[in-house]
Design a protein around this motif. Sequence first.
Motif, PDB file in Angstrom:
ATOM      1  N   THR A  66       0.610  -1.366   0.422  1.00  0.00           N
ATOM      2  CA  THR A  66       0.170   0.376  -0.318  1.00  0.00           C
ATOM      3  C   THR A  66       0.851   1.287   0.222  1.00  0.00           C
ATOM      4  OG1 THR A  66      -1.781  -1.114   1.270  1.00  0.00           O
ATOM      5  CG2 THR A  66      -1.782   1.359   1.309  1.00  0.00           C
ATOM      6  N   LEU A  67       2.462   1.047   0.902  1.00  0.00           N
ATOM      7  CA  LEU A  67       2.746   2.352   1.219  1.00  0.00           C
ATOM      8  C   LEU A  67       3.804   2.726  -0.358  1.00  0.00           C
ATOM      9  CD1 LEU A  67       3.942   2.034   4.892  1.00  0.00           C
ATOM     10  CD2 LEU A  67       3.008   3.792   4.006  1.00  0.00           C
TER      11      LEU A  67
ATOM     12  N   TRP B  60       5.481   7.575  -5.459  1.00  0.00           N
ATOM     13  CA  TRP B  60       6.243   7.642  -6.732  1.00  0.00           C
ATOM     14  C   TRP B  60       5.996   6.769  -7.390  1.00  0.00           C
ATOM     15  CZ3 TRP B  60      10.194   6.261  -8.996  1.00  0.00           C
ATOM     16  CH2 TRP B  60      11.490   5.365  -8.398  1.00  0.00           C
ATOM     17  N   LYS B  61       6.851   5.700  -6.425  1.00  0.00           N
ATOM     18  CA  LYS B  61       6.609   4.171  -8.030  1.00  0.00           C
ATOM     19  C   LYS B  61       5.476   3.717  -7.961  1.00  0.00           C
ATOM     20  CE  LYS B  61      10.904   2.481  -5.895  1.00  0.00           C
ATOM     21  NZ  LYS B  61      11.139   1.292  -4.987  1.00  0.00           N
ATOM     22  N   GLY B  62       4.455   4.218  -7.295  1.00  0.00           N
ATOM     23  CA  GLY B  62       3.011   3.708  -7.662  1.00  0.00           C
ATOM     24  C   GLY B  62       2.749   4.677  -9.304  1.00  0.00           C
ATOM     25  N   GLN B  63       2.858   6.678  -8.685  1.00  0.00           N
ATOM     26  CA  GLN B  63       2.668   7.246 -10.137  1.00  0.00           C
ATOM     27  C   GLN B  63       3.724   7.075 -11.234  1.00  0.00           C
ATOM     28  OE1 GLN B  63       3.658  10.669  -8.250  1.00  0.00           O
ATOM     29  NE2 GLN B  63       1.999  10.931  -7.256  1.00  0.00           N
ATOM     30  N   ALA B  64       4.561   6.209 -10.649  1.00  0.00           N
ATOM     31  CA  ALA B  64       5.074   5.543 -12.079  1.00  0.00           C
ATOM     32  C   ALA B  64       4.955   4.616 -12.536  1.00  0.00           C
ATOM     33  CB  ALA B  64       6.820   5.383 -11.974  1.00  0.00           C
ATOM     34  N   GLY B  65       3.969   3.707 -11.710  1.00  0.00           N
ATOM     35  CA  GLY B  65       3.478   2.053 -12.876  1.00  0.00           C
ATOM     36  C   GLY B  65       4.843   1.378 -12.155  1.00  0.00           C
TER      37      GLY B  65
ATOM     38  N   ALA C 125       5.769   0.675  -8.825  1.00  0.00           N
ATOM     39  CA  ALA C 125       5.761  -0.073  -7.514  1.00  0.00           C
ATOM     40  C   ALA C 125       5.051  -1.440  -7.901  1.00  0.00           C
ATOM     41  CB  ALA C 125       4.280   0.670  -6.772  1.00  0.00           C
ATOM     42  N   MET C 126       5.084  -2.453  -6.846  1.00  0.00           N
ATOM     43  CA  MET C 126       4.647  -4.219  -7.084  1.00  0.00           C
ATOM     44  C   MET C 126       3.451  -4.112  -7.124  1.00  0.00           C
ATOM     45  SD  MET C 126       7.926  -6.153  -4.637  1.00  0.00           S
ATOM     46  CE  MET C 126       7.317  -7.727  -5.472  1.00  0.00           C
ATOM     47  N   ALA C 127       2.424  -4.019  -6.357  1.00  0.00           N
ATOM     48  CA  ALA C 127       1.348  -3.729  -6.390  1.00  0.00           C
ATOM     49  C   ALA C 127       0.383  -3.153  -8.157  1.00  0.00           C
ATOM     50  CB  ALA C 127       0.830  -2.921  -5.341  1.00  0.00           C
ATOM     51  N   CYS C 128       1.534  -2.652  -7.931  1.00  0.00           N
ATOM     52  CA  CYS C 128       0.918  -1.959  -9.893  1.00  0.00           C
ATOM     53  C   CYS C 128       0.292  -3.207 -11.123  1.00  0.00           C
ATOM     54  CB  CYS C 128       1.542  -1.195 -10.310  1.00  0.00           C
ATOM     55  SG  CYS C 128       1.678   0.706  -9.905  1.00  0.00           S
ATOM     56  N   ARG C 129       1.127  -3.949 -10.784  1.00  0.00           N
ATOM     57  CA  ARG C 129       0.535  -5.527 -11.944  1.00  0.00           C
ATOM     58  C   ARG C 129       0.534  -6.400 -10.836  1.00  0.00           C
ATOM     59  NH1 ARG C 129       6.683  -6.718 -14.733  1.00  0.00           N
ATOM     60  NH2 ARG C 129       5.118  -7.951 -16.156  1.00  0.00           N
TER      61      ARG C 129
ATOM     62  N   TYR D 237       8.229   4.149   1.857  1.00  0.00           N
ATOM     63  CA  TYR D 237       7.464   4.633   3.421  1.00  0.00           C
ATOM     64  C   TYR D 237       6.256   5.563   3.040  1.00  0.00           C
ATOM     65  CZ  TYR D 237      10.556   7.843   1.123  1.00  0.00           C
ATOM     66  OH  TYR D 237      11.579   9.152   0.194  1.00  0.00           O
ATOM     67  N   ASP D 238       5.601   6.198   3.985  1.00  0.00           N
ATOM     68  CA  ASP D 238       4.841   6.814   3.961  1.00  0.00           C
ATOM     69  C   ASP D 238       5.390   8.504   3.736  1.00  0.00           C
ATOM     70  OD1 ASP D 238       2.295   9.572   3.813  1.00  0.00           O
ATOM     71  OD2 ASP D 238       2.158   8.364   5.715  1.00  0.00           O
ATOM     72  N   GLU D 239       5.220   9.249   2.354  1.00  0.00           N
ATOM     73  CA  GLU D 239       5.557   9.732   1.355  1.00  0.00           C
ATOM     74  C   GLU D 239       5.851  11.121   2.094  1.00  0.00           C
ATOM     75  OE1 GLU D 239       6.406   9.619  -2.420  1.00  0.00           O
ATOM     76  OE2 GLU D 239       7.253   8.231  -2.604  1.00  0.00           O
ATOM     77  N   ASP D 240       4.405  11.822   2.271  1.00  0.00           N
ATOM     78  CA  ASP D 240       4.285  12.766   3.417  1.00  0.00           C
ATOM     79  C   ASP D 240       4.092  12.861   4.443  1.00  0.00           C
ATOM     80  OD1 ASP D 240       1.588  12.927   0.837  1.00  0.00           O
ATOM     81  OD2 ASP D 240       0.529  11.846   2.535  1.00  0.00           O
ATOM     82  N   LEU D 241       5.400  12.058   4.857  1.00  0.00           N
ATOM     83  CA  LEU D 241       6.181  12.385   5.849  1.00  0.00           C
ATOM     84  C   LEU D 241       7.582  12.413   5.599  1.00  0.00           C
ATOM     85  CD1 LEU D 241       4.254   9.613   8.277  1.00  0.00           C
ATOM     86  CD2 LEU D 241       4.485  11.961   8.985  1.00  0.00           C
ATOM     87  N   ARG D 242       7.852  12.358   4.853  1.00  0.00           N
ATOM     88  CA  ARG D 242       9.240  12.753   3.632  1.00  0.00           C
ATOM     89  C   ARG D 242      10.153  13.716   4.457  1.00  0.00           C
ATOM     90  NH1 ARG D 242       7.512  14.120  -0.207  1.00  0.00           N
ATOM     91  NH2 ARG D 242       7.716  11.977  -1.716  1.00  0.00           N
ATOM     92  N   SER D 243       9.719  14.421   4.959  1.00  0.00           N
ATOM     93  CA  SER D 243      10.532  15.447   5.691  1.00  0.00           C
ATOM     94  C   SER D 243      11.066  14.990   7.249  1.00  0.00           C
ATOM     95  CB  SER D 243       9.791  16.633   6.157  1.00  0.00           C
ATOM     96  OG  SER D 243       9.364  16.344   7.373  1.00  0.00           O
TER      97      SER D 243
END
Length: 379
Positions: free
Chosen positions: A222-223, A228-233, A235-239, A290-296
Amino acid sequence: MSRADTALHHSGWSISDAAVPDTQAWDALFAAAAHPHPHYSRHVLAAHGAAGLLPSGLRFVSVRQGDRLVALLPCAPGRDITALGGRVMRPFLSPFVTATAPLIADGPGRAAHAHDLVVALEAVSGGPAWRWPLLPTQEGAVPDLLAAMRARGWSVGTVAAFDRPVMDRRSDHDAFLAGHPSRSRFKDLRRRTRRLAEAGAVGFESATAGADLTRLVAAFLTLERAGWKGQAGTAMACRPETEALADALFAGGAGPVGVRADALTLDGRPVAVSLALVGGGIATLLKTAYDEDLRSHAPGLLLEAEIVRACHETGFADRLDSATLDGSALESLYRDRTAVAEIIALPPGHHGLALERRLRLARFEREARAAAKRALRRR
């Protein structure tokens, strides 16, 4: 998977390009291998097979001494720019394989096993070059393999090389920190932990089996897909195939390779998850999200620092292998390094493109792919 189109016999040894190895012999070789990595274990190849991610031309080049399997390399032919679109041989590779050393039994006969594997590789290739990425050149039996190639007249050149971060476990965590060249990194991570704790309770958990492992693998998927990997297609869960691979890899099971998931949590919710394969005293940190909203707050690095601590406190591995490419953030966290290279190796009697031309073509391809990845991440 092809069966036995090459078979050689000499001095009591049997060398073959054979079908899938016997389960017990394969597991025994992994357990006896010089610096084993999990990617060519039965567990990982079976997971790729279950997910439909094995190439149709996959071969298992093996060396046997009597009934004992002493060397093994899964490989496949393919067309490649370094042969101007012609055929080359490659060790088995997928986007989730981070090392390609053959499994070679350790002990007094190690150099002989490496030599006989090189003989088999010559026979299997039938002349075409070997393009060999992600080879840990100074680990285990790889120096024996390269020495055997050169002794038999192979031409070997390096396309590119880098030092991969690894962590060899010290006597305790304090010993690991003592004299660390990047002590400021740990000070920064403590500061980030305090800032993250302002948003909730920060925790760390691990799982190696059962419902907790299943839950953390699902949290990882889910994370990763939300970033960005999900946006790029990618991520493991994309296929469905790669999601099935994650399920198969981390389902656990019998054999010398175990699985592990570690998570950094915020009020009990995983905000960073690391998935690892553990075998032969080495934990290969296969994937992290990781949760990219918490990147900082650098939750991924906070998690990696906790894994280092857990490794020292529980001894679940003697080494952590970052399994990264060049330029990893773990370079400031891990104190140790192992050399990893891509090589091109031409068997003796080869009359195709010269080695130097092949190296130039491979470097051009690497540069083009790196530029494409940078552009993708900027989108």
